[in-house]
Scaffold this active site. Sequence first.
Site, PDB file in Angstrom:
ATOM      1  N   ILE A 246      36.941  88.818  38.205  1.00 53.25           N
ATOM      2  CA  ILE A 246      35.711  89.284  38.863  1.00 53.25           C
ATOM      3  C   ILE A 246      34.536  88.852  37.995  1.00 53.25           C
ATOM      4  CG2 ILE A 246      36.706  91.163  40.211  1.00 53.25           C
ATOM      5  CD1 ILE A 246      35.906  93.110  38.046  1.00 53.25           C
TER       6      ILE A 246
ATOM      7  N   LYS B 249      33.502  86.443  31.516  1.00 58.07           N
ATOM      8  CA  LYS B 249      32.326  85.715  31.020  1.00 58.07           C
ATOM      9  C   LYS B 249      32.645  85.001  29.706  1.00 58.07           C
ATOM     10  CE  LYS B 249      29.008  88.841  33.175  1.00 58.07           C
ATOM     11  NZ  LYS B 249      28.052  89.920  32.933  1.00 58.07           N
TER      12      LYS B 249
ATOM     13  N   ASN C 252      31.613  89.890  37.128  1.00 60.21           N
ATOM     14  CA  ASN C 252      30.851  90.724  36.194  1.00 60.21           C
ATOM     15  C   ASN C 252      31.692  91.279  35.047  1.00 60.21           C
ATOM     16  OD1 ASN C 252      32.231  92.469  37.851  1.00 60.21           O
ATOM     17  ND2 ASN C 252      30.582  93.947  38.042  1.00 60.21           N
ATOM     18  N   CYS C 253      32.916  90.817  34.904  1.00 55.77           N
ATOM     19  CA  CYS C 253      33.817  91.248  33.821  1.00 55.77           C
ATOM     20  C   CYS C 253      33.434  90.523  32.525  1.00 55.77           C
ATOM     21  CB  CYS C 253      35.255  90.922  34.215  1.00 55.77           C
ATOM     22  SG  CYS C 253      36.458  91.097  32.891  1.00 55.77           S
ATOM     23  N   ASP C 254      33.255  91.267  31.443  1.00 56.45           N
ATOM     24  CA  ASP C 254      32.877  90.681  30.165  1.00 56.45           C
ATOM     25  C   ASP C 254      33.913  89.680  29.651  1.00 56.45           C
ATOM     26  OD1 ASP C 254      30.493  92.060  30.078  1.00 56.45           O
ATOM     27  OD2 ASP C 254      31.292  93.699  28.854  1.00 56.45           O
TER      28      ASP C 254
END
Length: 109
Positions: free
Chosen positions: A7, A14, A9-11
């Site tokens: 997903i 990223k 927005n998962c750190d």
Amino acid sequence: MIKMYGIKNCDTIKKAQKFLTAQGVDFEFIDFRQDPISEQTLQSFIDAVGWEKVINKRSTTYRNLSDEEKQNITLALTLKNPTLIKRPVLVTESGVSVGFDKETYQKLG
């Protein structure tokens, strides 16, 4: 072609994307919230690495499951709650890896 599932927005996603980009590795990102994975795709992850590695037991979604659900995680439950899947899932010619591991990712460069 390398595929990364997760997903956006998962750190950890990223971090993994930034690492691969810095290594010059081309990959396709599939956000399973926007583009749900199929039962066959999920089963291929499980066949490759097993349920224990695929399920993110530290996720809020997992912690909110009932004890009965935790004991009986199914394909249907996981497809309904894709955040149960540990991220990222990386699919390459050599197989499937789950989670971000620098050593594994460096071998792709």
